[in-house]
Design a protein around this motif. Structure first.
Motif, PDB file in Angstrom:
ATOM      1  N   MET A  16       0.825  -0.874   0.024  1.00 56.19           N
ATOM      2  CA  MET A  16      -0.058   0.148   0.099  1.00 56.19           C
ATOM      3  C   MET A  16       1.001   1.335  -0.092  1.00 56.19           C
ATOM      4  O   MET A  16       2.003   0.995   0.575  1.00 56.19           O
ATOM      5  CB  MET A  16      -0.772   0.139   1.401  1.00 56.19           C
ATOM      6  CG  MET A  16      -1.920  -1.151   1.348  1.00 56.19           C
ATOM      7  SD  MET A  16      -3.155  -1.253  -0.127  1.00 56.19           S
ATOM      8  CE  MET A  16      -3.964   0.138   0.035  1.00 56.19           C
ATOM      9  N   PRO A  17       0.309   2.436  -0.445  1.00 58.03           N
ATOM     10  CA  PRO A  17       1.267   3.511  -0.553  1.00 58.03           C
ATOM     11  C   PRO A  17       1.593   4.151   1.008  1.00 58.03           C
ATOM     12  O   PRO A  17       2.679   4.662   1.196  1.00 58.03           O
ATOM     13  CB  PRO A  17       0.242   4.638  -1.203  1.00 58.03           C
ATOM     14  CG  PRO A  17      -1.397   4.182  -0.905  1.00 58.03           C
ATOM     15  CD  PRO A  17      -0.938   2.690  -0.781  1.00 58.03           C
ATOM     16  N   LEU A  18       1.075   3.654   1.885  1.00 58.70           N
ATOM     17  CA  LEU A  18       1.403   4.005   3.176  1.00 58.70           C
ATOM     18  C   LEU A  18       1.560   2.593   4.070  1.00 58.70           C
ATOM     19  O   LEU A  18       1.757   1.567   3.344  1.00 58.70           O
ATOM     20  CB  LEU A  18       0.609   5.044   3.938  1.00 58.70           C
ATOM     21  CG  LEU A  18       0.341   6.187   3.506  1.00 58.70           C
ATOM     22  CD1 LEU A  18      -0.648   7.040   4.186  1.00 58.70           C
ATOM     23  CD2 LEU A  18       1.664   7.188   3.445  1.00 58.70           C
ATOM     24  N   PHE A  19       1.229   2.822   5.276  1.00 57.39           N
ATOM     25  CA  PHE A  19       1.202   1.376   6.205  1.00 57.39           C
ATOM     26  C   PHE A  19      -0.296   1.086   6.413  1.00 57.39           C
ATOM     27  O   PHE A  19      -0.779   0.936   7.632  1.00 57.39           O
ATOM     28  CB  PHE A  19       2.075   1.734   7.496  1.00 57.39           C
ATOM     29  CG  PHE A  19       2.279   0.514   8.127  1.00 57.39           C
ATOM     30  CD1 PHE A  19       3.086  -0.363   7.948  1.00 57.39           C
ATOM     31  CD2 PHE A  19       1.730   0.535   9.618  1.00 57.39           C
ATOM     32  CE1 PHE A  19       3.379  -1.526   8.527  1.00 57.39           C
ATOM     33  CE2 PHE A  19       1.933  -0.729  10.326  1.00 57.39           C
ATOM     34  CZ  PHE A  19       2.785  -1.579   9.844  1.00 57.39           C
ATOM     35  N   LEU A 108       5.885   6.120   9.095  1.00 56.27           N
ATOM     36  CA  LEU A 108       5.834   5.902   7.556  1.00 56.27           C
ATOM     37  C   LEU A 108       5.415   7.016   6.919  1.00 56.27           C
ATOM     38  O   LEU A 108       6.038   7.560   5.804  1.00 56.27           O
ATOM     39  CB  LEU A 108       5.187   4.581   7.286  1.00 56.27           C
ATOM     40  CG  LEU A 108       5.466   3.998   5.860  1.00 56.27           C
ATOM     41  CD1 LEU A 108       7.094   3.871   5.849  1.00 56.27           C
ATOM     42  CD2 LEU A 108       4.492   2.800   5.738  1.00 56.27           C
ATOM     43  N   ILE A 109       4.350   7.677   7.361  1.00 54.09           N
ATOM     44  CA  ILE A 109       3.710   8.853   6.694  1.00 54.09           C
ATOM     45  C   ILE A 109       4.797  10.083   6.653  1.00 54.09           C
ATOM     46  O   ILE A 109       5.015  10.641   5.703  1.00 54.09           O
ATOM     47  CB  ILE A 109       2.512   9.273   7.623  1.00 54.09           C
ATOM     48  CG1 ILE A 109       1.474   8.314   7.408  1.00 54.09           C
ATOM     49  CG2 ILE A 109       2.033  10.753   7.017  1.00 54.09           C
ATOM     50  CD1 ILE A 109       0.198   8.590   8.146  1.00 54.09           C
ATOM     51  N   SER A 110       5.420  10.247   7.926  1.00 53.57           N
ATOM     52  CA  SER A 110       6.517  11.204   7.922  1.00 53.57           C
ATOM     53  C   SER A 110       7.671  11.083   6.949  1.00 53.57           C
ATOM     54  O   SER A 110       8.227  12.169   6.297  1.00 53.57           O
ATOM     55  CB  SER A 110       7.158  11.287   9.264  1.00 53.57           C
ATOM     56  OG  SER A 110       8.186  12.347   9.600  1.00 53.57           O
ATOM     57  N   GLN A 111       8.165   9.833   6.910  1.00 50.14           N
ATOM     58  CA  GLN A 111       9.140   9.471   5.942  1.00 50.14           C
ATOM     59  C   GLN A 111       8.778   9.731   4.466  1.00 50.14           C
ATOM     60  O   GLN A 111       9.529  10.178   3.790  1.00 50.14           O
ATOM     61  CB  GLN A 111       9.516   7.929   6.164  1.00 50.14           C
ATOM     62  CG  GLN A 111      10.173   7.487   7.430  1.00 50.14           C
ATOM     63  CD  GLN A 111      10.483   6.158   7.652  1.00 50.14           C
ATOM     64  OE1 GLN A 111       9.642   5.366   7.041  1.00 50.14           O
ATOM     65  NE2 GLN A 111      11.573   5.671   8.490  1.00 50.14           N
ATOM     66  N   PHE A 112       7.400   9.257   4.314  1.00 46.61           N
ATOM     67  CA  PHE A 112       7.038   9.470   2.857  1.00 46.61           C
ATOM     68  C   PHE A 112       6.908  11.037   2.249  1.00 46.61           C
ATOM     69  O   PHE A 112       7.349  11.421   1.247  1.00 46.61           O
ATOM     70  CB  PHE A 112       5.504   8.830   2.549  1.00 46.61           C
ATOM     71  CG  PHE A 112       5.104   8.668   1.238  1.00 46.61           C
ATOM     72  CD1 PHE A 112       5.164   7.791   0.367  1.00 46.61           C
ATOM     73  CD2 PHE A 112       4.499  10.022   0.796  1.00 46.61           C
ATOM     74  CE1 PHE A 112       4.576   7.910  -0.960  1.00 46.61           C
ATOM     75  CE2 PHE A 112       3.837  10.079  -0.438  1.00 46.61           C
ATOM     76  CZ  PHE A 112       4.037   8.950  -1.183  1.00 46.61           C
ATOM     77  N   LYS A 113       6.472  11.826   3.441  1.00 47.33           N
ATOM     78  CA  LYS A 113       6.398  13.173   3.061  1.00 47.33           C
ATOM     79  C   LYS A 113       7.689  13.783   2.852  1.00 47.33           C
ATOM     80  O   LYS A 113       7.909  14.791   1.984  1.00 47.33           O
ATOM     81  CB  LYS A 113       5.748  13.927   4.494  1.00 47.33           C
ATOM     82  CG  LYS A 113       5.446  15.199   4.119  1.00 47.33           C
ATOM     83  CD  LYS A 113       4.107  15.558   3.447  1.00 47.33           C
ATOM     84  CE  LYS A 113       3.607  16.992   3.644  1.00 47.33           C
ATOM     85  NZ  LYS A 113       2.369  17.140   2.874  1.00 47.33           N
ATOM     86  N   SER A 114       8.792  13.414   3.642  1.00 39.87           N
ATOM     87  CA  SER A 114      10.009  13.656   3.546  1.00 39.87           C
ATOM     88  C   SER A 114      10.734  13.722   2.210  1.00 39.87           C
ATOM     89  O   SER A 114      11.299  14.249   1.597  1.00 39.87           O
ATOM     90  CB  SER A 114      11.024  13.172   4.662  1.00 39.87           C
ATOM     91  OG  SER A 114      12.211  13.573   4.530  1.00 39.87           O
TER      92      SER A 114
END
Length: 231
Positions: A16-19, A108-114
């Protein structure tokens, strides 16, 4: 069965795009999938996996290009379009999983955003973004599965401990009940009216009544005096 289903969902999350713990009841799964057909994001097709991370092809992973101005605009639109899906995923995950597992999603959201910010700024290529996204998902999966196992072990230990406490409580209650029964019995005995021990009555020997022998009395007059003789 419940544990097996959880682990299956945790494994599927990497794609999935996130967790996202995707299953039929997870509203974020459909939300993320809809991004694939969003007309405003089609310029990014073949450059990023808009919905499912499993959609990252070899071409995407090997792409050494950086986004053009038009693609940067689409990346910004992609980011904003993902926010409702992210919120749904957060709410669903926090209501279905232990906090130490669900919190992995937040990281994981934070990592994706970064990583997306670096791609947008031209600091990394599409391929580098895709590889970082995949690595973060893999790490999240491994950590989630490990934490889920730890949670299961902790729950099993807590259950065993609770059973021991229940058993001890039952034993203590049985002892207390026995003591209460003994005390009640003693109180009954203490309040019982006193009854003297039985002593056989001693009967005095029978004595035959004294019977007088028959008597005879003779009387005679001598002058003015009467004389009587009894024998």
């Amino acid at each position: 069965m419940k544990t097996i289903r959880k682990l299956t969902l945790l494994g599927f999350v990497l794609f999935m795009p996130l967790f996202v713990f995707a299953q039929a009841t997870d509203p974020s799964a459909e939300c993320f999938s809809a991004l694939e057909s969003n007309p405003e994001l089609q310029v990014l097709k073949g450059k990023v996996a808009l919905g499912n991370v499993s959609g990252q092809s070899l071409e995407i992973l090997a792409n050494d290009k950086k986004p053009s101005p038009a693609e940067k605009s689409a990346l910004a639109k992609w980011d904003s379009s993902r926010q409702p899906c992210i919120q749904q995923s957060l709410e669903w995950s926090h209501s279905h999983y232990a906090p130490n597992v669900a919190v992995i999603l937040e990281r994981l959201i934070s990592q994706f955003k970064s990583n997306l910010a670096d791609l947008y700024a031209g600091k990394i290529t599409y391929g580098q973004f895709a590889k970082a996204r995949q690595a973060n998902a893999d790490n999240a999966k491994a950590e989630a599965v490990n934490l889920d196992q730890q949670n299961q072990n902790a729950n099993a230990q807590n259950k065993q401990r609770q059973q021991q406490l229940n058993q001890q409580a039952q034993q203590a209650e049985a002892q207390n009940q026995a003591q209460r029964n003994a005390l009640a019995t003693q109180m009954i005995l203490n309040n019982k009216p006193y009854q003297a021990p039985f002593v056989p009555m001693q009967t005095a020997p029978l004595v035959a009544p004294h019977i007088n022998s028959p008597t005879n009395t003779n009387c005679r007059m001598i002058g003015n005096t009467m004389n009587c003789t009894t024998y």
